[in-house]
Design an enzyme around this catalytic site. Sequence first.
Site, PDB file in Angstrom:
ATOM      1  N   ASP A 234       0.819  -1.207   0.000  1.00 45.84           N
ATOM      2  CA  ASP A 234       0.000   0.000   0.000  1.00 45.84           C
ATOM      3  C   ASP A 234       0.856   1.262   0.000  1.00 45.84           C
ATOM      4  O   ASP A 234       2.048   1.228   0.366  1.00 45.84           O
ATOM      5  CB  ASP A 234      -0.902   0.029   1.240  1.00 45.84           C
ATOM      6  CG  ASP A 234      -2.205  -0.723   1.030  1.00 45.84           C
ATOM      7  OD1 ASP A 234      -2.458  -1.167  -0.100  1.00 45.84           O
ATOM      8  OD2 ASP A 234      -2.958  -0.873   2.004  1.00 45.84           O
TER       9      ASP A 234
ATOM     10  N   LYS B  29      -3.735   3.008  -2.701  1.00 45.04           N
ATOM     11  CA  LYS B  29      -4.965   3.748  -2.975  1.00 45.04           C
ATOM     12  C   LYS B  29      -4.988   4.944  -2.030  1.00 45.04           C
ATOM     13  O   LYS B  29      -4.985   4.789  -0.813  1.00 45.04           O
ATOM     14  CB  LYS B  29      -6.199   2.863  -2.757  1.00 45.04           C
ATOM     15  CG  LYS B  29      -6.287   1.704  -3.733  1.00 45.04           C
ATOM     16  CD  LYS B  29      -7.510   0.851  -3.473  1.00 45.04           C
ATOM     17  CE  LYS B  29      -8.778   1.526  -3.912  1.00 45.04           C
ATOM     18  NZ  LYS B  29      -8.846   1.735  -5.366  1.00 45.04           N
TER      19      LYS B  29
ATOM     20  N   MET C 178      -9.986   8.336   7.488  1.00 39.10           N
ATOM     21  CA  MET C 178     -10.229   8.920   6.155  1.00 39.10           C
ATOM     22  C   MET C 178     -11.342   9.964   6.188  1.00 39.10           C
ATOM     23  O   MET C 178     -12.241   9.971   5.359  1.00 39.10           O
ATOM     24  CB  MET C 178     -10.571   7.802   5.152  1.00 39.10           C
ATOM     25  CG  MET C 178      -9.463   6.773   5.007  1.00 39.10           C
ATOM     26  SD  MET C 178      -9.929   5.325   4.010  1.00 39.10           S
ATOM     27  CE  MET C 178     -11.038   4.471   5.158  1.00 39.10           C
TER      28      MET C 178
END
Length: 267
Positions: free
Chosen positions: A50, A72, A186
């Site tokens: 990641d 991502k 997030m």
Amino acid sequence: MSRFSDLDGLGFPELSPGSVWLVGAGPGAPGLLTLLGYHALSQADAIVYDALVSPDLLALGNPQAERIHAGKRGGKPSPRQADISETLIALARAGRRVLRLKGGDPFMFGRGGEEAGALFRAGIAFRIVPGISSGLGGLAYAGIPITHRDANHSVLFLTGHDETGEVASLDWEAINRAAPVLVMFMSVKHLGTITSRLMAAGRAGDESVAIVSNAATPQQSVIETTLAEAGALQDIATPAIVVVGPVVAFRQTLDWYAPEMRSNRLG
């Protein structure tokens, strides 16, 4: 004296050719990787990692392993989740020892469940190796215990957006009733909307908020504010974890990760 050499004879499970291990890399500091994760790094010949996995942690891996970036990041060009899963399947079918290295914990808002499901449907053997979530370890590095018997007996974990990238459609009144402490992943992009909805649902505007950016790394920074003021903040460094509630106050005495400690890259 270090005794890491003693680990060699412990009999770790084999990362077999044609199989995939989904491993949580932890919140940032390489030293927070688990023993099983460290073992997988040394055994893998393909590491699919990641964006939030640190170069220092990747450097601990098998030097001959192929390293494949599959990060991502919100608002930035990113591989599709389906393509990442297909990459894992293709590598395993080619007989590779595959390590899927994910920031934090694979199952804590990390899409590990989707990737494991794709492997299952493809008939690929896999193992899940949990990691220290940034919602736990990252806050600990900021001196914030997510539970404390003098402050709370429950905690609620939230993501700041749904699969469309917009704020999730949630029962905000129920969230406020459910727990005095909220830990949000997030959520920086939609922080103004989220804090407004929490207050509209009855949460006090003067409630304490902490925003921990780049947790458990030498670049860690913490903003302490209130729910009413958090939504107006600009240029918050990401990745970031947001915590709301009375546990933020414990930073006054538990903020242990001093600047002079950050020269050790392992944490």
